[in-house]
Write an enzyme that holds these catalytic residues in place. Structure first.
Site, PDB file in Angstrom:
ATOM      1  N   LYS A   1      -4.145  -2.311  10.253  1.00 59.77           N
ATOM      2  CA  LYS A   1      -4.606  -2.361   8.869  1.00 59.77           C
ATOM      3  C   LYS A   1      -4.679  -3.763   8.277  1.00 59.77           C
ATOM      4  CE  LYS A   1      -3.101   2.281   7.598  1.00 59.77           C
ATOM      5  NZ  LYS A   1      -4.105   2.717   6.606  1.00 59.77           N
TER       6      LYS A   1
ATOM      7  N   GLU B   1      -9.427   4.197  -1.759  1.00 59.83           N
ATOM      8  CA  GLU B   1      -8.216   3.964  -2.551  1.00 59.83           C
ATOM      9  C   GLU B   1      -8.571   3.271  -3.864  1.00 59.83           C
ATOM     10  OE1 GLU B   1      -4.831   2.262  -0.629  1.00 59.83           O
ATOM     11  OE2 GLU B   1      -5.387   3.004   1.368  1.00 59.83           O
TER      12      GLU B   1
ATOM     13  N   THR C   1      -4.843   6.366   0.464  1.00 60.99           N
ATOM     14  CA  THR C   1      -6.071   7.156   0.544  1.00 60.99           C
ATOM     15  C   THR C   1      -6.041   8.308  -0.449  1.00 60.99           C
ATOM     16  OG1 THR C   1      -6.090   6.676   2.889  1.00 60.99           O
ATOM     17  CG2 THR C   1      -7.564   8.413   2.134  1.00 60.99           C
TER      18      THR C   1
ATOM     19  N   TYR D   1       2.434   2.601  15.315  1.00 60.02           N
ATOM     20  CA  TYR D   1       3.025   2.827  13.987  1.00 60.02           C
ATOM     21  C   TYR D   1       4.510   3.195  14.004  1.00 60.02           C
ATOM     22  CZ  TYR D   1       3.257   7.978  13.822  1.00 60.02           C
ATOM     23  OH  TYR D   1       3.579   9.276  14.035  1.00 60.02           O
TER      24      TYR D   1
ATOM     25  N   GLU E   1      -9.891  12.366   8.448  1.00 59.98           N
ATOM     26  CA  GLU E   1      -9.816  13.737   7.939  1.00 59.98           C
ATOM     27  C   GLU E   1     -11.164  14.451   8.034  1.00 59.98           C
ATOM     28  OE1 GLU E   1      -7.363  13.534   4.017  1.00 59.98           O
ATOM     29  OE2 GLU E   1      -7.865  11.507   4.684  1.00 59.98           O
TER      30      GLU E   1
ATOM     31  N   ASP F   1      -9.027   0.304   2.335  1.00 60.72           N
ATOM     32  CA  ASP F   1      -8.007  -0.103   3.312  1.00 60.72           C
ATOM     33  C   ASP F   1      -8.530   0.254   4.712  1.00 60.72           C
ATOM     34  OD1 ASP F   1      -5.671  -0.730   4.655  1.00 60.72           O
ATOM     35  OD2 ASP F   1      -4.684   1.159   4.134  1.00 60.72           O
TER      36      ASP F   1
ATOM     37  N   ASP G   1       0.848  -1.196   0.000  1.00 57.55           N
ATOM     38  CA  ASP G   1       0.000   0.000   0.000  1.00 57.55           C
ATOM     39  C   ASP G   1       0.880   1.240   0.000  1.00 57.55           C
ATOM     40  OD1 ASP G   1      -2.431   1.309  -0.096  1.00 57.55           O
ATOM     41  OD2 ASP G   1      -2.664   1.381   2.073  1.00 57.55           O
TER      42      ASP G   1
ATOM     43  N   GLU H   1     -10.563   3.772   4.101  1.00 52.75           N
ATOM     44  CA  GLU H   1      -9.690   4.588   3.258  1.00 52.75           C
ATOM     45  C   GLU H   1     -10.116   4.392   1.808  1.00 52.75           C
ATOM     46  OE1 GLU H   1      -5.511   3.866   4.216  1.00 52.75           O
ATOM     47  OE2 GLU H   1      -5.668   5.294   5.888  1.00 52.75           O
TER      48      GLU H   1
ATOM     49  N   HIS I   1      -3.840  14.020   1.551  1.00 53.40           N
ATOM     50  CA  HIS I   1      -4.068  13.111   2.679  1.00 53.40           C
ATOM     51  C   HIS I   1      -2.857  13.109   3.614  1.00 53.40           C
ATOM     52  CE1 HIS I   1      -5.291   9.542   4.931  1.00 53.40           C
ATOM     53  NE2 HIS I   1      -4.142   8.960   4.635  1.00 53.40           N
TER      54      HIS I   1
ATOM     55  N   TYR J   1       1.015   5.745  -0.566  1.00 47.82           N
ATOM     56  CA  TYR J   1       0.562   6.922   0.188  1.00 47.82           C
ATOM     57  C   TYR J   1       0.596   8.109  -0.771  1.00 47.82           C
ATOM     58  CZ  TYR J   1       0.447   9.302   4.852  1.00 47.82           C
ATOM     59  OH  TYR J   1       0.110   9.997   5.987  1.00 47.82           O
TER      60      TYR J   1
ATOM     61  N   ARG K   1       1.921  16.269  13.656  1.00 50.85           N
ATOM     62  CA  ARG K   1       3.060  17.196  13.729  1.00 50.85           C
ATOM     63  C   ARG K   1       2.653  18.547  13.152  1.00 50.85           C
ATOM     64  NH1 ARG K   1       4.470  12.565  11.177  1.00 50.85           N
ATOM     65  NH2 ARG K   1       4.040  13.665   9.238  1.00 50.85           N
TER      66      ARG K   1
ATOM     67  N   ARG L   1      -7.657   3.546  13.694  1.00 47.70           N
ATOM     68  CA  ARG L   1      -6.783   4.697  13.947  1.00 47.70           C
ATOM     69  C   ARG L   1      -6.168   4.696  15.331  1.00 47.70           C
ATOM     70  NH1 ARG L   1      -5.776   5.710   8.845  1.00 47.70           N
ATOM     71  NH2 ARG L   1      -7.612   6.362   7.669  1.00 47.70           N
TER      72      ARG L   1
ATOM     73  N   THR M   1      -9.197  -5.838   4.088  1.00 50.06           N
ATOM     74  CA  THR M   1      -9.058  -4.908   2.963  1.00 50.06           C
ATOM     75  C   THR M   1     -10.065  -5.375   1.921  1.00 50.06           C
ATOM     76  OG1 THR M   1      -6.676  -4.773   3.390  1.00 50.06           O
ATOM     77  CG2 THR M   1      -7.440  -3.931   1.271  1.00 50.06           C
TER      78      THR M   1
ATOM     79  N   GLN N   1      -3.428   2.206  15.308  1.00 53.34           N
ATOM     80  CA  GLN N   1      -2.373   2.731  14.427  1.00 53.34           C
ATOM     81  C   GLN N   1      -1.517   3.781  15.145  1.00 53.34           C
ATOM     82  OE1 GLN N   1      -4.032   4.419  10.826  1.00 53.34           O
ATOM     83  NE2 GLN N   1      -2.046   4.834   9.903  1.00 53.34           N
TER      84      GLN N   1
HETATM   85 MN    MN Z   1      -4.033   2.863   2.976  1.00 56.42          MN
END
Ligand code: MN
Length: 453
Positions: free
Chosen positions: A277, A225, A383, A268, A397, A257, A151, A223, A158, A153, A167, A261, A281, A264
């Site tokens: 994840k 995708e 995503t 992560y 989001e 996907d 997968d 997600e 996103h 990004y 951040r 959260r 799927t 994650q």
């Molecule tokens: Mn994904």
């Protein structure tokens, strides 16, 4: 050299089929589309096999292979008939890996042969009619045995929106504009549309807590995708250059996907997504070939100020037509909405044209180190979120990190998914001067998790 597929007779917007349902406005599967799936009659004690969608029907490739409609007798009339016949024989198997491995020329020959035989006035009409199965009578399996799943990004919108939550000072990490970021996912839990899965259980760190707890995820998300199925593979140690990259793609599907959260956020770092994840799927049954998508190619354009890709990820063809305008939308239907026969609620819509990295760049980057891709491997685009907040491809989001509720029905609100929720992804391409083609849908449902560990 341009690597995008030139338009040909199979893209003719005036072409019509003898199958009337294929000529309806807004039909996902007109004669210009011809996507592949693996199916059988629902509940029947018969093998799964490859099929091609036309209108509201499926051309049964196993029946077609047995019919010899494109075999010895047709051989003299058709230049690509031998290739088409080989492709149809391979497509008759219970997964499309063998057809995928035959490569883009064979795939194109199959498309040509089916297109011709479906045209109004084709002498093959009566023979082909015996090979049709109604889509409403079919059930689908995964179209391929997926050896590996990666997968990516590829939406900078996103990546920036999610990065801002983690951040605020540096939303986008400095590598993003240079390297197509990805991770190796898990293929065992990929399911075809109508997949139903239990809410995942795992570790999360409650806000302000000193240690994690284990239990059902409270921040389950989808997600939006696209998936990319690899066609002909490459040998280990033999990278695929940009000029050849798209010849190694079989086609594209919709991909959800599903993501926990809260799991994650806790797990992560430093190695990336893991149990957040790999529990489920969902992909759509139909794979749309790049040849069918050719009329909808658009120039690869990056937001102002973004650097040009390094030379190995650049090509004239990629600049001219590396992106594809695939319209995407995500819808939700709760258990209550289903009970009341309320239609799904549209959460957001966007287009794949906004992706920061193209399909060709994903293939080339994935193999630049010598990694070998195999027929049937699946790449996710990541995503797809567009430039505006309303085009976001996840609840993370849309709910601004869970701080805002979204109204989905008369009296229903969501920040993240609840048990009984279905998420439906849809995709299609349309523009003036071309016939609209659709992806069908990828639908999945979350049900209550098993009791906490
Ligand atoms: Mn994904």
């Amino acid at each position: 050299m341009s690597h995008s597929i030139p338009l040909n007779a199979t893209h003719n917007p005036r072409a019509r089929s003898w199958l009337e349902s294929a000529n309806q406005i807004d039909c996902d599967f007109p004669i210009q589309n011809l996507p592949f799936a693996v199916f059988r009659r629902r509940g029947a004690a018969e093998q799964f096999r490859g099929g091609v969608a036309i209108g509201d029907q499926i051309i049964d490739l196993a029946a077609l292979a047995r019919s010899d409609l494109f075999g010895a007798t047709a051989g003299a009339a058709h230049a690509g008939a031998a290739q088409a016949a080989a492709g149809i024989r391979a497509g008759a198997l219970p997964s499309l890996n063998a057809l995928m491995q035959l490569g883009s020329q064979v795939l194109s020959a199959v498309r040509d042969a089916l297109f011709e035989s479906l045209l109004t006035g084709s002498p093959l009409q009566s023979g082909l009619q015996h090979c049709l199965v109604a889509q409403r009578d079919a059930e689908f399996s995964l179209p391929a045995q997926i050896g590996d799943y990666t997968d990516f990004y590829t939406s900078i919108y996103h990546a920036t929106a999610v990065g801002r939550m983690l951040r605020p000072d540096q939303p986008l990490l400095p590598n993003y504009e240079w390297v197509p970021i990805g991770y190796h996912g898990r293929s065992s839990s990929i399911g075809v549309s109508q997949q139903c899965f239990r809410r995942p259980i795992g570790q999360r760190l409650p806000p302000g807590a000193g240690q994690p707890v284990v239990g059902p995820s409270r921040r389950l998300d989808y997600e939006l995708e696209l998936g990319v199925f690899v066609g002909e593979g490459n040998a280990a140690g033999a990278p695929i250059p940009m000029a050849d990259a798209e010849a190694h793609v079989f086609g594209m599907c919709l991909l959800n996907d599903w993501s926990a959260r809260d799991l994650q956020a806790w797990e992560y770092q430093p190695l990336g997504p893991f149990l957040a994840k790999n529990f489920a799927t969902t992909v759509s049954p139909w794979i749309i070939t790049l040849e069918a998508l050719a009329p909808f190619r658009v120039p690869f354009v990056r937001p102002e100020g973004a650097p040009a890709p390094l030379p190995y990820l650049d090509s004239p063809g990629n600049r001219d037509a590396g992106a594809i305008d695939i319209r995407l939308e995500a819808l939700i239907q709760s258990a209550t909405m289903r009970e009341r026969s309320e239609p799904p609620h549209c959460l957001s819509s966007t287009s794949y044209r906004h992706a920061f990295w193209t399909i060709g760049q994903l293939i080339t980057h994935h193999t630049v180190n010598g990694c070998n891709l195999r027929a049937g491997d699946l790449l996710g685009t990541g995503t797809q979120s567009g430039p505006t907040p309303a085009e976001a491809g996840s609840l993370l989001e849309l709910s601004r990190g869970g701080s805002r509720t979204i109204q989905i029905g008369a009296n229903e609100f969501r920040t993240f998914l609840e048990d009984g929720d279905s998420v439906i992804l849809r995709g299609w391409c349309e523009k003036s001067g071309a016939v609209r083609i659709g992806f069908g849908s990828a639908e999945g449902k979350v049900i209550e998790g098993s009791s906490p560990v």
